[in-house]
Design an enzyme around this catalytic site. Sequence first.
Site, PDB file in Angstrom:
ATOM      1  N   GLU A 173      -5.411   6.105   9.723  1.00  0.00           N
ATOM      2  CA  GLU A 173      -6.560   5.698  10.536  1.00  0.00           C
ATOM      3  C   GLU A 173      -6.175   5.803  12.009  1.00  0.00           C
ATOM      4  O   GLU A 173      -5.406   4.984  12.510  1.00  0.00           O
ATOM      5  CB  GLU A 173      -6.953   4.262  10.200  1.00  0.00           C
ATOM      6  CG  GLU A 173      -7.288   4.055   8.741  1.00  0.00           C
ATOM      7  CD  GLU A 173      -7.043   2.614   8.306  1.00  0.00           C
ATOM      8  OE1 GLU A 173      -7.677   1.699   8.864  1.00  0.00           O
ATOM      9  OE2 GLU A 173      -6.203   2.393   7.428  1.00  0.00           O
TER      10      GLU A 173
ATOM     11  N   HIS B 188     -11.858   5.658   7.580  1.00  0.00           N
ATOM     12  CA  HIS B 188     -11.000   4.963   6.623  1.00  0.00           C
ATOM     13  C   HIS B 188     -10.796   5.757   5.327  1.00  0.00           C
ATOM     14  O   HIS B 188     -10.702   5.173   4.239  1.00  0.00           O
ATOM     15  CB  HIS B 188     -11.598   3.580   6.328  1.00  0.00           C
ATOM     16  CG  HIS B 188     -10.591   2.546   5.961  1.00  0.00           C
ATOM     17  ND1 HIS B 188      -9.851   2.601   4.790  1.00  0.00           N
ATOM     18  CD2 HIS B 188     -10.180   1.439   6.609  1.00  0.00           C
ATOM     19  CE1 HIS B 188      -9.052   1.546   4.743  1.00  0.00           C
ATOM     20  NE2 HIS B 188      -9.226   0.827   5.838  1.00  0.00           N
TER      21      HIS B 188
ATOM     22  N   HIS C 298     -12.041  -4.940  10.527  1.00  0.00           N
ATOM     23  CA  HIS C 298     -12.991  -3.818  10.505  1.00  0.00           C
ATOM     24  C   HIS C 298     -14.415  -4.207  10.923  1.00  0.00           C
ATOM     25  O   HIS C 298     -15.396  -3.779  10.306  1.00  0.00           O
ATOM     26  CB  HIS C 298     -13.009  -3.172   9.117  1.00  0.00           C
ATOM     27  CG  HIS C 298     -11.702  -2.550   8.719  1.00  0.00           C
ATOM     28  ND1 HIS C 298     -10.853  -1.936   9.606  1.00  0.00           N
ATOM     29  CD2 HIS C 298     -11.088  -2.453   7.494  1.00  0.00           C
ATOM     30  CE1 HIS C 298      -9.784  -1.476   8.963  1.00  0.00           C
ATOM     31  NE2 HIS C 298      -9.889  -1.781   7.696  1.00  0.00           N
TER      32      HIS C 298
END
Length: 367
Positions: free
Chosen positions: A331, A196, A126
């Site tokens: 996602e 997210h 991420h």
Amino acid sequence: MLAGLSACVVSPSHREHAPLDQQRVSAFADTVNGKTVKLFTLRNKSGMAVEISNYGATLVSIHVPDQKGQDGNVLLGYDDIKGYYNGKSYFGCVVGRYANRIAKGAFELEGKQYQLPQNDGLNSLHGGVNSIDKQVWDARIMNDAIRLTTVMKDGDNGYPGNVKLTVVYSLRADNRLVIDYSATTDKTTVLNISNHAYFNLTGDPSNTILNHEININADAFTPVDSTLIPTGELKKVAGSAFDFLSFKKIGKDIDQEEQQLVFGKGYDHNFVLNANDGMSPVVEVVEKNSGRKMEVYTTQPGIQFYTGNFLNGSEKGRGVAYQYRSGFCLETQQFPDAPNQSNFPSAVLKPGEAWKSQTAYKFSVLK
Ligand code: BGC
């Protein structure tokens, strides 16, 4: 008299942005590095309300009525902004510059090697450390929308190029929360931007999500190694635990003694979407007790179906300690590790290009 009257008149734009609760507005207000952190609200006339913080461009809550018309929050989240500063699970935020994993935090682009922070074992997850999920974004209120912008600087977390990123959250009258992403860069870079959010359609996050039924329009998924990096294979789902081509309970096969499920501690995999025109739902989820239904639409090629397998009670909010599998994420994304996998759709963004994508979460109730 006139002044009194006009004070009572609530303009449509006011109603669309009226806070749910003044105390929450205070709990989410702060100043970080001289920038104002604020809670924004979007409401529509169909009973939906969405709270958004410009810290991390985060979806803080999504209130949506159940089959009986009872309001409920279908998102996992913390009770104040400090929860988000300290949060480790990426609740509701926008993730990037590269959502999901890059193997060993390394990739080559136009003949140059790049090294990113290895914040997930040996891999980069991420976007690295203090990425856009931990930044204060600039915010502008629009009619039915909030527009958030940020700049990822050249060299931030090891990535090349200054990238301008805009995220617009709009709440439509038909209970669609639409997320429009757009970005430009001044140097060739890699980009994968996602939201997210963790959902629990029961409205009560003390329940697990195992009884939700899900239908994913994907004939294949990308299997992973033990560190959750794709092996490069596109594997057919038909007949396997990953087959969600018709509605199946999330919990039905999740504990099968199957290597992929063992690696992920459950589902934590990228599904290769059969269509990504943004026009028909790629995923549908129903929760029969509440009668709530959620559809996902996207223009992205993949979706990470993550069943909250790393939640372990250490994160708290909404009166509970969020337990194993108490929320699921969908996602929408480029494929994980695409910068190292030449057979995956390209996640490269070049100067002069305008990258755009759209994802929508649409809520309704079963008839
Ligand atoms: C990943 C999980 C990870 C989680 C972090 C998801 O996108 O796929 O493996 O643990 O993010 O909260």
